[in-house]
Structure formats: C-alpha cells, structure tokens
Design a protein around this motif. Sequence first.
Motif: not given
Length: 311
Positions: A63-83
């Motif tokens: 559960x915690x690993x999946x939460x971390x993956x989801x957070x990381x994926x959101x951060x990557x999406x935000x980073x890509x959008x910002x870039x």
Amino acid sequence: MVIFLSIIIIGLAGLNFLQYKSRINQKENFTYIHKKLNQIIDRKTDEKLLLHTDDEELKQILIEINRLLEHNQKMMASYNKTEMSMRKMLSNISHDIKTPLTVVLGYIEIMLNDQNRNHEETDELLKKVNGKTVEVLDLIKKFFDLAKLESGDKDMPLTRMNMNDVCQKNILCFYEVLTTKGFDVAIELPETILYALGNEEELDRVLNNLLSNAIQYGGDGKALGLKLRSDEQSVYVDVWDKGKGISELHKDLVFERMYTLEDSRNKSYQGSGLGLTITKRLVEKMDGQIFLNSKPYEKTTFTVKLKRIIY
C-alpha cells in the motif's frame, strides 16, 4: 511412546514444510516486487504493484509503495507539464523579443543609410525605436516578475486593505480613457467599508491588469464594470466587460504561461501572454483565488477573491 514421538516428528516435519513453502512464497513475492519496480522505473509507466497475499505486513508495505509510486507519477507529470510550458514560454519570448528588435535594427539601418532624411523623419523613426525598445523591456520585466513569483523570491507582506478605496482608485485611473472611448461604465461599491487581507501595491497591479485587459479585449462591447461585494469569509472584486469574451474551450487556459487571447489576424489583440499568469500568481501570493466566467458578447467576468477582515 513410539506413536507419540512419531506424531511429534510428523508435526515438526509439516511445520518445516509450511515454513519452507512460506519462505518460497515470500521470496517469489519480493522477486516480483523487485522486477516490477524496475520495469515501472525503467519504462516510466503509471502501473501499480498488484500482488495477492495473505501477509498483512506485506499488504501494508505494498500500500505504501503504491502511494509512493502514485506521488512520484504525479510529480513527474507536473514536471513534464512545467517543462513543456517553459519550453513554449521561452520559444514565444524569443520570438516576441526577436520581432521588435528586428524592427529596431531596421529603423537604425534606415537612419544610418539615408543621409537625406529630414529632421521630422528622424524624430518619427526615433519614436518608433523608443516604442519597440519599451516593448522589449516590458516583456523582459514580466518574464523576470513571473520567475520571481514562481521561485518564491518575491517578498509580499500582507496587511489590512480598505477595498473600497483600492477599487475606487483603480477604476478612476481608467475613467478618462473609458469615457473617451465611449464605454458605459458601471461602478458598484457598497456603502459599508470592506476590509481584506492582501498587499495593496500588488492588488493595484492585479486590478490594473484586469481593467486594461477588459478595455483591450472587451472593447467591442463598449461596456465595463467593477463591483465590490462580500460574504462572511471573503471579499470579491468583479471586473467585467461585454466584449468578445473567452470560449468554454479556452477558459482553463487563459492563466497558463504564454497563452494569449489574440486573434492572429488582429494586431489589437496581440500580447505577451504573461499578464494573466502574473495576475493569478499575485492573487495566490495574497492567499486568494481568481475565477473566470464568460459568455462571449454577453458578459465576461474576472473575479478576485480575498480573505475578509472584519474589525
């Protein structure tokens, strides 16, 4: 006695078998987790770890690993959008700076090569050079203002503001321009003085930009209004016009970096696309929000919401 010992031996053997099987299952589970995580990281997918297990502790880890993956994926999406947004912004800024500088160089070349030019023609060319230079400087200033706001480097102390005075002051700055252009102007200020938390200098800038935009982009409607209102928690400033408005398709984009409302065939609608982005960031720095509601050629309203102070 022999039977009893046999039962114990069989029991121990069964227990060892179960422990062995459990270790094998545990090893398989961790092997799956390891390989799946490698795949997700290497391929940069938005997958999750899906594993059926009766181990409650392993379930919590998953559960915690999946939460971390989801957070990381959101951060990557935000980073890509910002870039992507930054690349587009830099590309547009480069174009917007290059265009007036090319014009300036053209005027200078004329002045250098045309020796028979009279004094009036020289003055006219110098005025054009000055206008284009100011245009470039204004664009550069907006770019650095936005960079400071988004990096958190801009200091903005918040104090109690008399919203009636702020609104009246800002609309009066445009009143002569509005009447000269033949606008119908509606000003609605309550008799009771409303106070809000904010920074008066930056709120002046926000209202100045919204009013300027209403005149420039909403000029077709020949009507503009400013309304100050409140509820128990908030103070609202509405700046509206009855011009061309903003379609539903573009409403969510107007605050994006470098998005412009211009019609490419109409130079009167050209702009850098940074003004509303800066406006939104300034409002957010004052712990406020800005909203847009638009029905083209009926009414387009930008609403600034700030925290109300009652005392």
